[in-house]
Structures are given as C-alpha cells and as structure tokens.
Design a protein around this motif. Structure first.
Motif, PDB file in Angstrom:
ATOM      1  N   GLY A  19      14.074  -1.460   6.642  1.00  0.00           N
ATOM      2  CA  GLY A  19      13.140  -1.299   5.691  1.00  0.00           C
ATOM      3  C   GLY A  19      12.940   0.544   5.454  1.00  0.00           C
ATOM      4  N   MET A  20      12.981   0.706   6.603  1.00  0.00           N
ATOM      5  CA  MET A  20      11.989   2.036   6.857  1.00  0.00           C
ATOM      6  C   MET A  20      13.591   3.110   6.604  1.00  0.00           C
ATOM      7  N   ILE A  21      14.683   2.929   7.079  1.00  0.00           N
ATOM      8  CA  ILE A  21      15.882   3.062   7.276  1.00  0.00           C
ATOM      9  C   ILE A  21      16.384   3.377   5.562  1.00  0.00           C
ATOM     10  N   TYR A  22      15.971   2.333   4.872  1.00  0.00           N
ATOM     11  CA  TYR A  22      16.500   2.338   3.118  1.00  0.00           C
ATOM     12  C   TYR A  22      15.246   2.363   2.461  1.00  0.00           C
ATOM     13  N   VAL A  23      14.053   3.165   2.817  1.00  0.00           N
ATOM     14  CA  VAL A  23      13.167   3.898   1.722  1.00  0.00           C
ATOM     15  C   VAL A  23      13.746   5.992   2.287  1.00  0.00           C
ATOM     16  N   SER A  24      13.588   5.328   3.714  1.00  0.00           N
ATOM     17  CA  SER A  24      14.100   6.911   4.180  1.00  0.00           C
ATOM     18  C   SER A  24      15.345   7.440   3.447  1.00  0.00           C
ATOM     19  N   MET A  25      16.381   6.985   2.809  1.00  0.00           N
ATOM     20  CA  MET A  25      17.653   7.399   2.296  1.00  0.00           C
ATOM     21  C   MET A  25      17.527   7.174   1.123  1.00  0.00           C
ATOM     22  N   LYS A  26      16.654   6.276   0.544  1.00  0.00           N
ATOM     23  CA  LYS A  26      16.102   6.702  -0.935  1.00  0.00           C
ATOM     24  C   LYS A  26      15.412   8.048  -1.359  1.00  0.00           C
ATOM     25  N   GLN A  27      14.663   8.529  -0.555  1.00  0.00           N
ATOM     26  CA  GLN A  27      13.586   9.258  -0.459  1.00  0.00           C
ATOM     27  C   GLN A  27      14.796  10.263  -0.855  1.00  0.00           C
ATOM     28  N   TYR A  85       6.040  16.599  -2.989  1.00  0.00           N
ATOM     29  CA  TYR A  85       6.908  16.078  -2.472  1.00  0.00           C
ATOM     30  C   TYR A  85       8.033  15.973  -4.427  1.00  0.00           C
ATOM     31  N   ASP A  86       6.784  15.827  -5.495  1.00  0.00           N
ATOM     32  CA  ASP A  86       6.741  15.910  -6.223  1.00  0.00           C
ATOM     33  C   ASP A  86       5.885  16.925  -7.206  1.00  0.00           C
ATOM     34  N   ILE A  87       6.957  17.861  -7.559  1.00  0.00           N
ATOM     35  CA  ILE A  87       6.744  18.685  -8.198  1.00  0.00           C
ATOM     36  C   ILE A  87       5.404  19.229  -9.479  1.00  0.00           C
ATOM     37  N   GLU A  88       5.936  17.460 -10.054  1.00  0.00           N
ATOM     38  CA  GLU A  88       4.518  17.568 -10.829  1.00  0.00           C
ATOM     39  C   GLU A  88       3.006  17.630 -10.460  1.00  0.00           C
ATOM     40  N   GLU A  89       3.196  17.777  -8.830  1.00  0.00           N
ATOM     41  CA  GLU A  89       1.539  17.238  -8.310  1.00  0.00           C
ATOM     42  C   GLU A  89       1.136  18.513  -7.666  1.00  0.00           C
ATOM     43  N   VAL A  90       2.158  19.685  -7.797  1.00  0.00           N
ATOM     44  CA  VAL A  90       1.847  21.115  -7.723  1.00  0.00           C
ATOM     45  C   VAL A  90      -0.044  21.604  -8.336  1.00  0.00           C
ATOM     46  N   LYS A  91      -1.105  21.477  -7.355  1.00  0.00           N
ATOM     47  CA  LYS A  91      -2.185  21.847  -7.715  1.00  0.00           C
ATOM     48  C   LYS A  91      -2.148  23.736  -7.712  1.00  0.00           C
ATOM     49  N   GLY A  92      -3.241  24.476  -8.583  1.00  0.00           N
ATOM     50  CA  GLY A  92      -2.968  26.143  -8.333  1.00  0.00           C
ATOM     51  C   GLY A  92      -2.259  26.844  -9.448  1.00  0.00           C
ATOM     52  N   ILE A 107       0.473  -1.011  -0.372  1.00  0.00           N
ATOM     53  CA  ILE A 107       0.264   0.058  -0.184  1.00  0.00           C
ATOM     54  C   ILE A 107       0.984   1.159  -0.103  1.00  0.00           C
ATOM     55  N   LEU A 108       1.569   1.206   0.579  1.00  0.00           N
ATOM     56  CA  LEU A 108       2.501   2.556   0.744  1.00  0.00           C
ATOM     57  C   LEU A 108       3.801   2.837  -0.635  1.00  0.00           C
ATOM     58  N   TRP A 109       4.230   1.285  -1.028  1.00  0.00           N
ATOM     59  CA  TRP A 109       4.430   1.681  -2.816  1.00  0.00           C
ATOM     60  C   TRP A 109       3.775   2.435  -3.293  1.00  0.00           C
ATOM     61  N   LYS A 110       2.525   1.337  -3.317  1.00  0.00           N
ATOM     62  CA  LYS A 110       1.883   2.262  -4.675  1.00  0.00           C
ATOM     63  C   LYS A 110       0.511   2.805  -4.066  1.00  0.00           C
ATOM     64  N   ALA A 111       0.818   3.888  -3.078  1.00  0.00           N
ATOM     65  CA  ALA A 111      -0.220   4.521  -2.956  1.00  0.00           C
ATOM     66  C   ALA A 111       0.183   6.280  -3.723  1.00  0.00           C
ATOM     67  N   SER A 112      -0.380   7.139  -3.942  1.00  0.00           N
ATOM     68  CA  SER A 112      -0.139   8.031  -4.396  1.00  0.00           C
ATOM     69  C   SER A 112      -0.297   9.517  -3.767  1.00  0.00           C
ATOM     70  N   GLY A 119      15.554  11.434  -3.354  1.00  0.00           N
ATOM     71  CA  GLY A 119      14.974  11.665  -5.127  1.00  0.00           C
ATOM     72  C   GLY A 119      14.425  10.519  -6.014  1.00  0.00           C
ATOM     73  N   ASP A 120      14.907   9.296  -4.914  1.00  0.00           N
ATOM     74  CA  ASP A 120      14.377   8.514  -6.213  1.00  0.00           C
ATOM     75  C   ASP A 120      13.459   8.084  -6.600  1.00  0.00           C
ATOM     76  N   TYR A 121      12.937   8.439  -5.537  1.00  0.00           N
ATOM     77  CA  TYR A 121      11.040   8.017  -5.764  1.00  0.00           C
ATOM     78  C   TYR A 121      10.149   9.358  -6.896  1.00  0.00           C
ATOM     79  N   GLN A 122      11.007  10.509  -6.662  1.00  0.00           N
ATOM     80  CA  GLN A 122      10.004  11.339  -7.906  1.00  0.00           C
ATOM     81  C   GLN A 122      10.799  11.128  -9.218  1.00  0.00           C
ATOM     82  N   CYS A 123      10.323  11.671  -9.609  1.00  0.00           N
ATOM     83  CA  CYS A 123      10.466  11.929 -11.418  1.00  0.00           C
ATOM     84  C   CYS A 123      11.524  12.536 -11.690  1.00  0.00           C
ATOM     85  N   LYS A 124      12.514  11.776 -12.619  1.00  0.00           N
ATOM     86  CA  LYS A 124      13.479  11.999 -12.752  1.00  0.00           C
ATOM     87  C   LYS A 124      13.831  13.510 -13.943  1.00  0.00           C
TER      88      LYS A 124
END
Length: 493
Positions: free
Chosen positions: A112-120, A252-259, A31-36, A123-128
């Motif tokens: 797992g939490m430390i690994y994901v936090s470091m990847k985040q 965190y994701d610039i493409e999600e900026v609204k308005g 859920i945490l992986w796939k949720a937006s 910027g590994d989970y944001q659009c490159k």
C-alpha cells in the motif's frame, strides 16, 4: 487450568483483539487519506490513541474499586493474573501460522505504501487543473527570445490569466502545470494554417513548476528572459528562469502556497497571485449555477430564466438582455460573437464572451468606412480591436487563418494584433462578465511618453469617468445622445 473457560472463548477474544488492530490500521489509512496537513494528522492520531486506550483505562479503574463491586470481581479473577508461556517460532504449526499472518500484514502495508508513493510521485493526489489570476503588473521592456535574438515587448502579467493543467511531467518532485488556450481550455495548436494570412505564430505556453534550487513555486516561460546576459550555462538560469516566484516553501500543492509572491518588472516587486483548483466536490463549488460531475468538472446550466452560465466554476453570468449591448454616445450596438464552425456556441476568451459590432448600428467612424470592431477580454481589461476587412475574414483564403487566430488568441503573443486596439477599458473586477458598466478610453497618441497602451481619452458622454459606456439592449439610455458634447466616439475623433 481454567475449567470455567472454553478454548472457543479464548480464541474468540483474541480474534476480537486482532480485529480491533485491523480497525485501527484502517482508521490510520483513512486519516492519512482525508487529512490536508501534518498537524491535522498529528491531532487525529492523538485522538485515535486515546479512544483505543479507553477500555484499558476502564479496566484499571474497575480493579481499583472505582466502579462497581461486580466489575472489580470480574477484573481480578485469577486468569487475569496468570502469565502464559510464550512458544518460540517454529515449535508448532500454530507458530508458523502466526508468522505467515505477520508477513502478510507487512506485505500489505508495504504494498500500500509503494502504491501510494507512486501515485504521489505521478501527481495523482494534486489538483489536475488550476486557474491562475495575476495582478495587472506591467514590465515595459520584457525580453522575448526570437529568431533574431531578443525582442522587447510590454508584458502585462494578467495576459497570462487562465487555466493551467498538469502535463504528466514532474520537476523536483512536484507536477508541472502548463498554460491552456484562452478560448476553450485545450492545448494550443502546434501547426499553423496552410496560408497563415494573419501572420499568427505558434503559441509556446507558460508554466508553473517547483524549483528546489530556490525552494519556491515559480511562474516562467521558456521564451521570456529577465536579462540580455546569457547565463544558460549556469544551473540557476537554465533550471529556473522565473518571472514570478512564491515565498520559500516545500508544499506539494501549489494552491496551498501562502504569502505574497515576487514579480519581475525590470526589478523585483511584491505582488499577489490567486491560484485555485478547478475541480469540484459539490454543487456549491459550481456556484450553484451548475452540477458537479463525477469527474470533478462543472456542467453549467444553460438558459435558466433568460440566464446562461459558463466558466470553469459556472461563475460567468450572461443574461439574454445583455447578448446585445448599446453604447451611450451613438446607440451603436455590439452583439455576442457566435462561432461560424459551431452554430449556437459563443466565442470566449479568458472565460468572457466576445462582442462584435453590428454593422450599420450607428457608429459613424465604422459605418462610413464599412469597418468593424470586436470587444474582446484580455485577462484583465476589455479591448476594442479594429478590423478594416470584416467581410473578408470569414470567406475564402482568410477563413482558415481567422479560425486559427480565434482559437489560439493570446493577448501577449498576438501583440501585432494589439496595434489595432482602438479602445481599452478600465481594469475589471471578478464580476465584469460583459463590458456593461465599465469605463472605456480611446487610444490615440502612442509612444514611451504615453504609457503601455498609449494616451487614453474617455469615450463616455461629457468625457466623464465612472459612468460606464455600454448598457444592456433593453435598458433605456440615461441621457439623450443628441445633447452630448463633441468628444470622440470609441477609438475615433
């Protein structure tokens, strides 16, 4: 105590419960992986908790005689009412075993939490890679930092349309996106040609970054300032000298900026900025004009029934019949420009092919003086750039400088070349892949009175607007140019 039960059955039932717990944790991670967004995670957790407690609900209903008699008898047996004595940790080897299992689970979750936090954090989970498209907002007196202080230039924000890529650096916990070349999406060259006969400059790229001081994503450039007043010692200036800024947000994701965004044009105005991720997940993300590769890029189809596709999402369409376009006044022709250093490859700017004048094809102002012109896209409009030495550009000492200029062309920073603009198009739509069907205007008087480009005169027949000037080469002209009035051709009187 319960002779009808075996120890193996007892162990097996507990193993199943432990397995169910692990499956629950796996579902949580999925859920945490796939949720937006956060609300999606919240609702998914509620659904997961509901499903996990369905067996307890069924067990309680059976005990209440709301199902069958046999199920009531099974759920009211005496070993369901017996309380077992808990053993204290350390009293037996079994207790020590369970402690080890708990510690292993805790270590796995923390790891797992430390690994994901470091990847985040990296910027590994944001659009490159993203594409930014600005409106045609104009700042007439943009302040550009130069060696002599400040220089005023006309800034059209659409000049900065194009691809921006993460550079590996972070600012306020978000990735920084750096502008790429308009030619091929790679980094701008940092070394000038040895002779630099065209007086080009090293391009400093613009960037998008998040600024926590104003809680907004911003577009900025290190060499463009809003005011002559030096405020470099103040944190709000040195940290975030924005030219455009989003509404206040913490995404965190610039493409999600609204308005809407705000743009600086000497004063603050409202504008829109379209930002999209350049990565694909399926062939539909390539507009069905290419194949989505495993690395998230689109491989566009080449020469499919006379059509070639290119662009980051294969959104640009070039038909073979439009590789040469014809003007309606003199039937003069322009053909797509191929790269001398890469035979067969088209020269592009802002994901649009460039067109160069076919010498001797009929434009009297160019043919009589052995001059040429190139139709080049600037992010929002087509420019016709005049060249008084077309033959020399591709020979001798000029060759290196010409190649450098083409590879690193930028409609704003090559402003000394824009004085050679002899004609300009109307703003084009997202489907304006070629100059076909677009109105053009010759540029004559220049100055403060005449706007950012100068006085514009329609070059279409009868000085009309709305009819477009160019057509594809295999299309018949709609009128006979010999009956046209005496108005000027592209850029000439």
């Amino acid at each position: 105590t319960f002779p009808e039960l075996s120890y193996k059955q007892f162990v097996f039932s507990n193993v199943l419960r432990i397995g169910m717990g692990y499956l629950f944790l796996i579902n949580v991670l999925l859920i945490l992986w796939k949720a937006s967004d956060v609300m999606q995670i919240f609702f998914d957790f509620i659904a997961l908790q509901f499903i996990q407690h369905l067996d307890n609900v069924a067990f309680s209903l059976a005990k209440m005689s709301m199902l069958s008699a046999s199920m009531k008898a099974a759920t009211t047996r005496r070993y369901f009412r017996t309380e077992f004595k808990r053993s204290n940790p350390g009293q037996s080897g079994k207790s020590f075993f369970f402690v080890v299992i708990y510690l292993l689970n805790l270590s796995g979750l923390l790891g797992g939490m430390i690994y994901v936090s470091m990847k985040q954090a990296n910027g590994d989970y944001q659009c490159k890679s993203i594409t930014a498209k600005f409106r045609e907002d104009i700042w007439r007196n943009a302040l550009v930092v130069s060696s002599g202080g400040y220089e005023e230039r006309t800034l059209m924000y659409s000049y900065f349309n194009g691809e921006y890529v993460q550079d590996g650096n972070m600012h306020d916990g978000r990735p920084i996106y750096i502008e790429r070349r308009k030619f091929d999406g790679t980094e701008f060259d940092t070394t000038l040609p040895s002779k630099n006969l065209l007086n080009t400059t090293v391009k400093i790229p613009a960037k998008f970054q998040y600024c926590s001081s104003i809680r907004a994503w911003v577009f900025m450039h290190d060499n463009i300032r809003k005011s002559r007043r030096d405020c470099s010692s103040r944190p709000e200036c040195s940290d975030c000298p924005w030219l455009l800024r989003s509404e206040e947000t913490e995404v965190y994701d610039i493409e999600e900026v609204k308005g809407p965004w705000q743009v600086w044009q000497g004063v603050i105005e409202a504008t829109d900025v379209r930002i999209s991720c350049n990565e694909c997940d399926e062939n539909a993300d390539c507009n069905l004009n290419g194949v989505c590769q495993k690395d998230g890029t689109c491989e566009c189809f080449d020469d499919v029934e006379g059509v070639t596709f290119f662009g980051l999402h294969c959104e640009v369409i070039l038909e073979d019949k439009c590789r040469t376009i014809v003007g309606e006044r003199y039937n003069e022709s322009y053909s797509v420009l191929y790269l001398p250093w890469a035979p067969g490859q088209l020269y592009e700017t802002y994901n649009r092919p460039a067109f160069t004048y076919d010498s001797g094809s009929g434009e009297p102002g160019l043919d009589s003086a052995d001059m040429s012109a190139t139709l080049i896209f600037s992010g929002g409009r087509w420019f016709a750039l005049f060249d008084d030495q077309p033959a020399a550009r591709w020979t001798g000492d000029y060759l290196e400088s010409t190649i450098y200029f083409l590879k690193n062309f930028h409609a704003f920073w090559d402003k000394d070349k824009t004085t050679n603009i002899i004609a300009i198009s109307d703003p084009v739509t997202a489907t304006g892949y070629t100059p076909v069907g677009v109105d053009f205007f010759s540029i004559r008087e220049r100055g403060e009175q005449f706007g950012p480009f100068g006085a514009q005169y329609p070059v279409q027949l009868y000085n009309q607007t709305g009819r477009g000037y160019f057509r594809c080469s295999d299309e018949a002209p709609l009128v006979d140019p010999s009956i046209a009035n005496n108005s000027a051709p592209v850029g000439r009187k």
